[in-house]
Design a protein around this motif. Structure first.
Motif: not given
Length: 349
Positions: A200, A204-205, A207, A219, A294-295, A298
């Motif tokens: 995860s 995210m990194k 993205k 985030v 988005q979070e 994540f």
């Protein structure tokens, strides 16, 4: 010794199989997936190949799906059964499958072991059969308790089944906590628990990097920061299982756990450091309503573990300590360097 294993193509089972072969034992691996069986054979050293025997079967079937002819050929010759195969899911909608594999499968293997007249039956369970308690002893836990999920309950039921066969052969239960990669190489074949979180973070990194510029606000990642998680490397688990061959005492349970588990905050700080992803903020669960869509994505891989992440469990492991001492084996010390090796995963498969 001649040893029969279930789950030999899985994360722990594969490492145990390789170790047993290295030590000169003859291994009979009960497998149902031909492709995974070939992968297991491919991982075995050339000079150990002749001691690996593949038995095609299925633990959900009577006697593990083995034919009467195969059973007759093995009768009286198997020194120990390691029953590792299980179904891991925290989705209570999968109750039928969880029961069929974890309870029914264990019953089938116990009956097979009885038919084969084996000397020892080692059941690999989980340290998390204690339900809502925060103290775990190396004894059978009562089934009359509240479990966090149906997986826990089926594993506890299976443990009781194993002890029901104590008049037929030596029985032992080994309870690993949260298994992570090899302490020396970082090698792991898992997408569960810590590895889902690592994935995860990586996604995210990437993205955020594709966007070309970091947002002003970090985030949010939901975390019970003060609680400790009992992470234990796979090589520690394998050491304990192998030590049991010669030193385990009948009807004894062994906690293969970490005496000094890191806190969630410590693990996530290492995650940010090793993955070079510092644009993340650890927040307490009471701030979940602040998460953006988005979070929420994540944080999704962690949500199923919240019941575990919010508390620190103490595992008594006096039996395991004695086992390691008798075997003359040093337990794995889960240092910060070990955790960094696991997280960086340079050899992760």
């Amino acid at each position: 010794m001649k040893i029969l294993l279930t789950g030999s193509t899985g994360f722990v089972g594969k490492q145990l199989t390789l170790r047993l072969l290295e030590e000169g034992h003859q291994v009979f691996a009960l497998v149902r997936n031909e492709k995974k069986a070939e992968m297991l054979k491919g991982a075995v050293a050339a000079n150990d190949q002749n001691r690996l025997n593949i038995l095609h079967g299925n633990i959900t079937q009577e006697h593990g799906g083995l034919s009467a002819k195969t059973i007759e050929s093995l009768k009286g010759s198997i020194d120990c059964v390691y029953h590792i195969a299980a179904y891991l899911s925290f989705d209570d909608e999968e109750k039928e499958q969880l029961y069929e594999i974890n309870v029914g499968g264990t019953k089938n293997l116990l009956e097979l072991a009885k038919e084969l007249q084996v000397k020892k039956f080692f059941h690999v369970s989980t340290a998390y059969t204690l339900g809502n308690q925060e103290e775990a002893v190396e004894q059978l836990h009562s089934l009359e308790r509240s479990f966090l999920n149906y997986y826990e309950k089926t594993k506890c039921q299976a443990e009781h089944l194993v002890f029901d066969y104590a008049d037929h052969f030596q029985v032992n239960i080994f309870r690993p906590s949260i298994i992570i990669g090899d302490s020396k190489t970082g090698e792991a074949e898992s997408t569960f628990a810590l590895y889902g979180i690592i994935r995860s973070f990586q996604l995210m990194k990437r993205k955020m990097e594709r966007k070309g510029n970091a947002p002003a606000q970090k985030v949010k990642f939901v975390c019970y920061q003060g609680a400790a998680q009992n992470l234990i490397p796979v090589d520690h688990v394998v050491k304990g299982l192998v030590a049991g061959l010669r030193h385990a005492d009948h009807k004894t349970i062994y906690h293969l756990t970490n005496d000094h588990p890191p806190s969630n905050a410590e693990v996530f700080e290492l995650l940010k450091d090793e993955l070079d992803f510092h644009n993340v903020e650890l927040v307490s669960p009471d701030r979940q309503n602040e998460l953006s869509d988005q979070e929420k994505l994540f944080n999704e891989p962690l949500s199923v573990f919240h019941a575990y992440l919010k508390k620190t469990i103490h595992f008594d492991n006096k039996n395991a300590e004695q086992l390691f001492k008798q075997a003359g084996v040093e337990p794995v010390d889960v240092t910060e360097d070990v955790l960094r090796t696991i997280i960086s995963g340079k050899n992760r498969i």
